[in-house]
Structure formats: structure tokens, C-alpha cells
Design a protein around this motif. Structure first.
Motif, PDB file in Angstrom:
ATOM      1  N   MET A   1       0.821  -1.168   0.000  1.00  0.00           N
ATOM      2  CA  MET A   1       0.000   0.000   0.000  1.00  0.00           C
ATOM      3  C   MET A   1       0.875   1.244   0.000  1.00  0.00           C
ATOM      4  O   MET A   1       0.642   2.157  -0.793  1.00  0.00           O
ATOM      5  CB  MET A   1      -0.933  -0.017   1.210  1.00  0.00           C
ATOM      6  N   VAL A   2       1.867   1.278   0.873  1.00  0.00           N
ATOM      7  CA  VAL A   2       2.738   2.457   0.963  1.00  0.00           C
ATOM      8  C   VAL A   2       3.495   2.654  -0.349  1.00  0.00           C
ATOM      9  O   VAL A   2       3.667   3.787  -0.802  1.00  0.00           O
ATOM     10  CB  VAL A   2       3.690   2.351   2.173  1.00  0.00           C
ATOM     11  N   VAL A  21      -5.984   2.715  -5.758  1.00  0.00           N
ATOM     12  CA  VAL A  21      -6.966   1.642  -5.756  1.00  0.00           C
ATOM     13  C   VAL A  21      -6.226   0.375  -5.352  1.00  0.00           C
ATOM     14  O   VAL A  21      -5.327  -0.079  -6.059  1.00  0.00           O
ATOM     15  CB  VAL A  21      -7.638   1.477  -7.132  1.00  0.00           C
ATOM     16  N   LEU A  22      -6.591  -0.167  -4.205  1.00  0.00           N
ATOM     17  CA  LEU A  22      -5.911  -1.319  -3.628  1.00  0.00           C
ATOM     18  C   LEU A  22      -6.789  -2.559  -3.746  1.00  0.00           C
ATOM     19  O   LEU A  22      -7.904  -2.582  -3.225  1.00  0.00           O
ATOM     20  CB  LEU A  22      -5.594  -1.038  -2.158  1.00  0.00           C
ATOM     21  N   LEU A  23      -6.299  -3.569  -4.461  1.00  0.00           N
ATOM     22  CA  LEU A  23      -6.973  -4.860  -4.531  1.00  0.00           C
ATOM     23  C   LEU A  23      -6.290  -5.770  -3.525  1.00  0.00           C
ATOM     24  O   LEU A  23      -5.077  -5.951  -3.574  1.00  0.00           O
ATOM     25  CB  LEU A  23      -6.857  -5.453  -5.934  1.00  0.00           C
ATOM     26  N   THR A  24      -7.054  -6.350  -2.612  1.00  0.00           N
ATOM     27  CA  THR A  24      -6.452  -7.119  -1.527  1.00  0.00           C
ATOM     28  C   THR A  24      -7.354  -8.249  -1.061  1.00  0.00           C
ATOM     29  O   THR A  24      -8.574  -8.173  -1.193  1.00  0.00           O
ATOM     30  CB  THR A  24      -6.134  -6.196  -0.331  1.00  0.00           C
ATOM     31  N   ASP A  25      -6.724  -9.284  -0.513  1.00  0.00           N
ATOM     32  CA  ASP A  25      -7.506 -10.333   0.136  1.00  0.00           C
ATOM     33  C   ASP A  25      -7.735  -9.987   1.606  1.00  0.00           C
ATOM     34  O   ASP A  25      -8.425 -10.694   2.320  1.00  0.00           O
ATOM     35  CB  ASP A  25      -6.836 -11.696   0.008  1.00  0.00           C
ATOM     36  N   GLY A  26      -7.141  -8.890   2.047  1.00  0.00           N
ATOM     37  CA  GLY A  26      -7.362  -8.411   3.408  1.00  0.00           C
ATOM     38  C   GLY A  26      -6.478  -9.030   4.460  1.00  0.00           C
ATOM     39  O   GLY A  26      -6.540  -8.664   5.622  1.00  0.00           O
ATOM     40  N   TYR A  27      -5.642  -9.974   4.059  1.00  0.00           N
ATOM     41  CA  TYR A  27      -4.777 -10.634   5.028  1.00  0.00           C
ATOM     42  C   TYR A  27      -3.357 -10.099   4.892  1.00  0.00           C
ATOM     43  O   TYR A  27      -2.889  -9.821   3.801  1.00  0.00           O
ATOM     44  CB  TYR A  27      -4.772 -12.155   4.810  1.00  0.00           C
ATOM     45  N   GLY A  28      -2.689  -9.942   6.012  1.00  0.00           N
ATOM     46  CA  GLY A  28      -1.311  -9.472   5.989  1.00  0.00           C
ATOM     47  C   GLY A  28      -0.685  -9.607   7.362  1.00  0.00           C
ATOM     48  O   GLY A  28      -1.328 -10.035   8.317  1.00  0.00           O
ATOM     49  N   GLY A  46      -3.569  14.606   0.510  1.00  0.00           N
ATOM     50  CA  GLY A  46      -4.432  14.722  -0.662  1.00  0.00           C
ATOM     51  C   GLY A  46      -4.519  13.473  -1.520  1.00  0.00           C
ATOM     52  O   GLY A  46      -4.992  13.531  -2.648  1.00  0.00           O
ATOM     53  N   ILE A  47      -4.061  12.335  -1.004  1.00  0.00           N
ATOM     54  CA  ILE A  47      -4.144  11.081  -1.748  1.00  0.00           C
ATOM     55  C   ILE A  47      -5.186  10.195  -1.076  1.00  0.00           C
ATOM     56  O   ILE A  47      -5.062   9.841   0.086  1.00  0.00           O
ATOM     57  CB  ILE A  47      -2.782  10.362  -1.798  1.00  0.00           C
ATOM     58  N   GLU A  48      -6.220   9.844  -1.855  1.00  0.00           N
ATOM     59  CA  GLU A  48      -7.317   9.045  -1.334  1.00  0.00           C
ATOM     60  C   GLU A  48      -7.060   7.562  -1.577  1.00  0.00           C
ATOM     61  O   GLU A  48      -6.205   7.189  -2.377  1.00  0.00           O
ATOM     62  CB  GLU A  48      -8.614   9.471  -2.012  1.00  0.00           C
ATOM     63  N   LEU A  49      -7.830   6.708  -0.903  1.00  0.00           N
ATOM     64  CA  LEU A  49      -7.684   5.262  -1.029  1.00  0.00           C
ATOM     65  C   LEU A  49      -9.043   4.623  -1.246  1.00  0.00           C
ATOM     66  O   LEU A  49     -10.012   4.943  -0.554  1.00  0.00           O
ATOM     67  CB  LEU A  49      -7.059   4.669   0.246  1.00  0.00           C
ATOM     68  N   SER A  50      -9.108   3.730  -2.244  1.00  0.00           N
ATOM     69  CA  SER A  50     -10.253   2.842  -2.414  1.00  0.00           C
ATOM     70  C   SER A  50      -9.712   1.428  -2.300  1.00  0.00           C
ATOM     71  O   SER A  50      -8.744   1.073  -2.976  1.00  0.00           O
ATOM     72  CB  SER A  50     -10.903   3.034  -3.785  1.00  0.00           C
ATOM     73  N   SER A  51     -10.309   0.624  -1.442  1.00  0.00           N
ATOM     74  CA  SER A  51      -9.841  -0.737  -1.209  1.00  0.00           C
ATOM     75  C   SER A  51     -10.929  -1.717  -1.620  1.00  0.00           C
ATOM     76  O   SER A  51     -12.089  -1.564  -1.224  1.00  0.00           O
ATOM     77  CB  SER A  51      -9.489  -0.914   0.268  1.00  0.00           C
TER      78      SER A  51
END
Length: 61
Positions: A1-2, A21-28, A46-51
Motif C-alpha cells: 500500500m505504501v 486503488v488497492l486490490l487485496t484479500d485483506g490478510y497481511g 491529498g491522496i485518497e484510497l479505495s480498497s
């Protein structure tokens, strides 16, 4: 993500939409509170996130 945030920051558009735009299985292995804190830091810049959760049985939390 970073790493994604850093790439956007290099080409950030003033007064434009800057979104990761982050595509993830949610595990980490990261602490979720640290992940949230980092995301808020970039949001303040000013940087947004969509997961988007992908895969079967992805971790919605």
C-alpha cells in the motif's frame, strides 16, 4: 500500500483526484492500526484510497 502511495505522490496532481486503488484479500502481517495511521497520513496529503476485497473468504474486517 505504501509503495502505491509513494508512486502517486511522485506524480500528484494539484487540485486533481489522486487515488490509490488497492486490490487485496485483506490478510497481511502488518498491525491494522499502523496501516490505518499510514493511510490517514497520505490522505492528509491529498491522496485518497479505495480498497477492494478480492478472492473467496477475504478478510472484510
Amino acid at each position: 500500500m505504501v509503495m502505491g502511495y509513494d508512486q502517486i505522490a511522485k506524480k500528484q496532481i494539484a487540485k486533481g483526484t489522486n487515488r490509490l486503488v488497492l486490490l487485496t484479500d485483506g490478510y497481511g502481517n502488518d498491525d491494522p492500526l499502523i496501516t490505518i495511521k499510514k493511510s490517514k497520513e497520505y490522505n492528509d496529503k491529498g491522496i485518497e484510497l479505495s480498497s477492494i476485497g478480492v478472492g473467496e473468504s477475504y478478510n472484510q474486517a
